[in-house]
Design a protein around this motif. Structure first.
Motif, mmCIF file in Angstrom:
data_model
loop_
_atom_site.group_PDB
_atom_site.id
_atom_site.type_symbol
_atom_site.label_atom_id
_atom_site.label_comp_id
_atom_site.label_asym_id
_atom_site.label_seq_id
_atom_site.Cartn_x
_atom_site.Cartn_y
_atom_site.Cartn_z
ATOM 1 N N LEU A 1 0.829 -1.204 0.000
ATOM 2 C CA LEU A 1 0.000 0.000 0.000
ATOM 3 C C LEU A 1 0.868 1.260 0.000
ATOM 4 O O LEU A 1 0.384 2.348 0.289
ATOM 5 C CB LEU A 1 -0.932 0.005 1.218
ATOM 6 C CG LEU A 1 -2.095 -0.997 1.176
ATOM 7 C CD1 LEU A 1 -2.726 -1.165 2.554
ATOM 8 C CD2 LEU A 1 -3.153 -0.546 0.166
ATOM 9 N N ASN A 2 2.141 1.091 -0.321
ATOM 10 C CA ASN A 2 3.084 2.219 -0.310
ATOM 11 C C ASN A 2 3.069 2.939 1.043
ATOM 12 O O ASN A 2 3.287 4.146 1.110
ATOM 13 C CB ASN A 2 2.747 3.223 -1.424
ATOM 14 C CG ASN A 2 2.938 2.618 -2.801
ATOM 15 O OD1 ASN A 2 4.006 2.093 -3.098
ATOM 16 N ND2 ASN A 2 1.919 2.667 -3.616
ATOM 17 N N ASP A 3 2.818 2.188 2.081
ATOM 18 C CA ASP A 3 2.669 2.813 3.402
ATOM 19 C C ASP A 3 3.754 2.356 4.383
ATOM 20 O O ASP A 3 3.570 2.462 5.603
ATOM 21 C CB ASP A 3 1.279 2.519 3.968
ATOM 22 C CG ASP A 3 1.053 1.043 4.272
ATOM 23 O OD1 ASP A 3 1.918 0.221 3.898
ATOM 24 O OD2 ASP A 3 0.022 0.709 4.883
ATOM 25 N N GLY A 4 4.862 1.852 3.856
ATOM 26 C CA GLY A 4 5.931 1.346 4.727
ATOM 27 C C GLY A 4 6.450 2.389 5.699
ATOM 28 O O GLY A 4 6.911 2.043 6.799
ATOM 29 N N GLY A 5 6.372 3.675 5.322
ATOM 30 C CA GLY A 5 6.817 4.744 6.224
ATOM 31 C C GLY A 5 5.899 4.876 7.422
ATOM 32 O O GLY A 5 6.340 4.922 8.574
ATOM 33 N N GLY A 6 4.595 4.921 7.161
ATOM 34 C CA GLY A 6 3.622 5.011 8.244
ATOM 35 C C GLY A 6 3.663 3.765 9.122
ATOM 36 O O GLY A 6 3.560 3.850 10.354
ATOM 37 N N GLN A 7 3.820 2.599 8.482
ATOM 38 C CA GLN A 7 3.917 1.357 9.256
ATOM 39 C C GLN A 7 5.142 1.382 10.161
ATOM 40 O O GLN A 7 5.105 0.868 11.292
ATOM 41 C CB GLN A 7 3.999 0.145 8.316
ATOM 42 C CG GLN A 7 2.789 -0.052 7.424
ATOM 43 C CD GLN A 7 1.564 -0.567 8.173
ATOM 44 O OE1 GLN A 7 1.606 -0.774 9.388
ATOM 45 N NE2 GLN A 7 0.469 -0.736 7.460
ATOM 46 N N ALA A 8 6.228 1.975 9.666
ATOM 47 C CA ALA A 8 7.455 2.055 10.470
ATOM 48 C C ALA A 8 7.240 2.939 11.694
ATOM 49 O O ALA A 8 7.698 2.622 12.801
ATOM 50 C CB ALA A 8 8.601 2.602 9.614
ATOM 51 N N VAL A 9 6.533 4.039 11.500
ATOM 52 C CA VAL A 9 6.250 4.955 12.606
ATOM 53 C C VAL A 9 5.388 4.249 13.661
ATOM 54 O O VAL A 9 5.635 4.342 14.865
ATOM 55 C CB VAL A 9 5.553 6.230 12.074
ATOM 56 C CG1 VAL A 9 4.914 7.018 13.203
ATOM 57 C CG2 VAL A 9 6.556 7.092 11.309
ATOM 58 N N VAL A 10 4.381 3.512 13.179
ATOM 59 C CA VAL A 10 3.508 2.773 14.101
ATOM 60 C C VAL A 10 4.322 1.739 14.889
ATOM 61 O O VAL A 10 4.193 1.633 16.117
ATOM 62 C CB VAL A 10 2.369 2.080 13.318
ATOM 63 C CG1 VAL A 10 1.672 1.041 14.193
ATOM 64 C CG2 VAL A 10 1.369 3.106 12.809
ATOM 65 N N ALA A 11 5.167 0.996 14.178
ATOM 66 C CA ALA A 11 5.961 -0.039 14.852
ATOM 67 C C ALA A 11 6.849 0.584 15.919
ATOM 68 O O ALA A 11 6.986 0.044 17.032
ATOM 69 C CB ALA A 11 6.802 -0.793 13.816
ATOM 70 N N TRP A 12 7.441 1.726 15.598
ATOM 71 C CA TRP A 12 8.300 2.399 16.573
ATOM 72 C C TRP A 12 7.482 2.834 17.799
ATOM 73 O O TRP A 12 7.880 2.599 18.941
ATOM 74 C CB TRP A 12 8.986 3.615 15.938
ATOM 75 C CG TRP A 12 9.738 4.414 16.949
ATOM 76 C CD1 TRP A 12 11.014 4.186 17.387
ATOM 77 C CD2 TRP A 12 9.252 5.547 17.688
ATOM 78 N NE1 TRP A 12 11.347 5.096 18.350
ATOM 79 C CE2 TRP A 12 10.286 5.936 18.560
ATOM 80 C CE3 TRP A 12 8.051 6.240 17.687
ATOM 81 C CZ2 TRP A 12 10.149 7.021 19.427
ATOM 82 C CZ3 TRP A 12 7.910 7.322 18.562
ATOM 83 C CH2 TRP A 12 8.955 7.698 19.418
#
Lengths: 123, 403
Positions: B179-190
């Protein structure tokens, strides 16, 4: 959704719109900039044609026949996706060979061939 | 799992994603591989050209080493290899835009109708026609996207957002996930790891464009109310419809300018987020925007800015020069000056004391069974890699400030 339906705009003309902001001139002769754009567009289209042919072959092999809607809707599975990805990688490596060898030559430079001609004529 | 990028058709086909026909997907496949080849196979040639001929020639002429990345840039722009490499990369960006726009514009009637349907029913879109486009968004079309984030092919359309979404896969070599959302997913994971059990109630995402990075936050914190703001209605229309299509209910896309958040009271949000946004501002607007972010953030709340690493004295000038490429070749005019600033000092001036700040490295979170890992440092496509720095702070409580 492959039908073309955009009333009131010429989608073909507008697709190639220019972004605002002066384009850098990469070469002394602007013709070289234009020719590179032309070449790369053609390289892309050859890649697209190869991928389409691969799709046709796979559909024919699997079903013995095909229709065009199946081509448009085709989604490679994992294995087919990797085979096609590797084919695209190899295609790019073939057309871009000159650039890659330029990098290699910078990493391992050779002397001018005349130096070697003279050396071997002496030694 | 090989390190080949997945085919374009591996992208998650959410309802708003423009449908590619066979050849449009194949063009994106080609561009994905071409981008990797330009950065991975040919990219090292820039360093070789610099070390073997550009730097020696510079030393011979000036009797010293370059003292600024712009000196390296001037010298490299005379080098035949670097010129050709830049021209290839620029063409790849232009071809991505051409293919994305062709895909979107030919089916714009359907995309517009679908977006209208989503947006009328969801109530997740709030436009404000009085918002003007700031100059830094209109002097050039950022990313060489014709029309930028804000323009329309016809009134009320979603072409800008739809084109942005349909092509980012090719630009990033598939590194941002389905979903081209790897950046947002990274923020959530952090955030989940850093503050387990944290339940922010109000979250603000500033400069959200189509919400790639805000939607994963909304989905990960379903109890929170997420406000995603941007000045560009053309992107917000698409973003709100995309979010609704992905099943998000607790996010609202609001047309607003981050420099003036007066619609929100002081101390209103638990979390204020920007992702790959600050470099699209300007020297005057960035401090204003950061001060507003500080004002609307609650004491104890989180501010987080995800960006490429800032240039520091510790970063070699050649790397700074490579990271600067997009500023001059991909219409990102504030990129160079922004990365040249000490963001920690900028945040301190906006109200976040240095000892409340932190910097963490974050890496795109994607489905590794389908999508390749973000590039390693050696292969990094400077400025594009799905590896970022997050510049953040927990806003001190009032008593801590008084102490």
């Amino acid at each position: 959704m492959t039908a073309n339906s955009s009333e009131s705009i010429d989608w073909i003309a507008r697709a190639g719109a220019r972004p605002k902001g002066r384009r850098p001139a990469y070469f002394d002769d602007p013709a070289v900039d234009r020719l590179l754009s032309l070449s790369m567009a053609l390289v892309a289209e050859v890649s697209v044609l190869r991928e389409r042919l691969d799709t046709v072959e796979r559909l024919l092999e699997a079903k013995g026949g095909l229709n065009r809607a199946e081509i448009e809707a085709y989604m490679p599975d994992r294995a087919a996706g990797e085979e096609r990805g590797e084919a695209t990688r190899a295609f790019i490596a073939r057309v871009m060979r000159g650039f890659a060898q330029e990098v290699e030559a910078m990493a391992n430079p050779d002397p001018p061939i005349m130096d070697l001609v003279e050396k071997l004529s002496r030694e | 799992m090989s390190d080949l990028p997945p085919p374009y058709t591996a992208l998650t086909r959410h309802p708003m994603l423009a449908r590619t026909n066979h050849d449009e997907a194949a063009r994106f496949n080609f561009l994905t591989h071409l981008n990797r080849y330009i950065s991975g196979t040919l990219g090292p040639g820039n360093r070789l050209a610099y070390d073997t001929r550009v730097l020696p020639a510079f030393r011979a002429e000036h009797g010293r080493d370059p003292e600024h990345r712009y000196e390296i840039r001037d010298a490299m722009n005379q080098d035949p290899f670097h010129r050709m490499w830049s021209a290839l990369k620029r063409n790849s960006m232009e071809m991505r835009q051409h293919n994305g726009r062709a895909t979107v514009l030919r089916q714009l009637d359907e995309l517009d109708a679908l977006a209208r349907q989503f947006n009328e029913h969801s109530g997740m879109l709030e436009l404000d026609p009085s918002i003007e486009q700031p100059e830094y968004q209109t002097v050039v079309d950022i990313h060489c996207q014709p029309g930028g984030y804000h323009s329309e092919e016809r009134p009320g359309d979603v072409s800008a957002g739809a084109n942005y979404d349909v092509g980012i896969f090719a630009t990033t070599g598939g590194a941002l996930g389905g979903l081209n959302d790897g950046g947002g997913q990274a923020v959530v994971a952090w955030a989940k790891k850093e503050r387990p059990g944290w339940q922010p109630q109000r979250i603000l995402d500033v400069g959200a464009t189509v919400g790639h990075n805000a939607v994963p936050i909304a989905l990960a914190y379903p109890e929170a109310e997420v406000i995603a703001i941007d000045t560009a209605a053309a992107s917000l229309r698409y973003g709100a419809a995309r979010a609704a299509g992905l099943g998000a209910k607790n996010i609202k896309f609001v047309q607003a300018n981050g420099e003036d958040l007066s619609r929100f009271p002081d101390n209103h949000f638990d979390w204020v987020q920007t992702t790959m946004f600050l470099h699209e501002l300007s020297a005057r607007s960035m401090p204003k925007l950061l001060a507003e972010c500080h004002r609307v953030l609650k004491p104890g709340g989180l501010i987080l800015h995800v960006e490429q690493p800032q240039y520091s004295d510790a970063m070699p000038l050649f790397e700074q020069f490579m990271r600067d490429w997009d500023a001059f070749n991909n219409n990102e005019p504030f990129w160079s000056a922004m990365h040249g600033q000490d963001l920690k000092q900028v945040m301190a001036r906006a109200g976040f004391p240095l000892d409340s700040q932190f910097v963490v490295g974050v890496r795109a979170v994607v489905d590794r069974s389908i999508f390749p890992a973000a590039e390693t440092e050696e292969q990094e496509d400077y400025g594009r890699a799905a590896v970022w720095n997050a510049y953040g702070a927990w806003k001190p409580q009032a008593q801590e400030l008084a102490a």
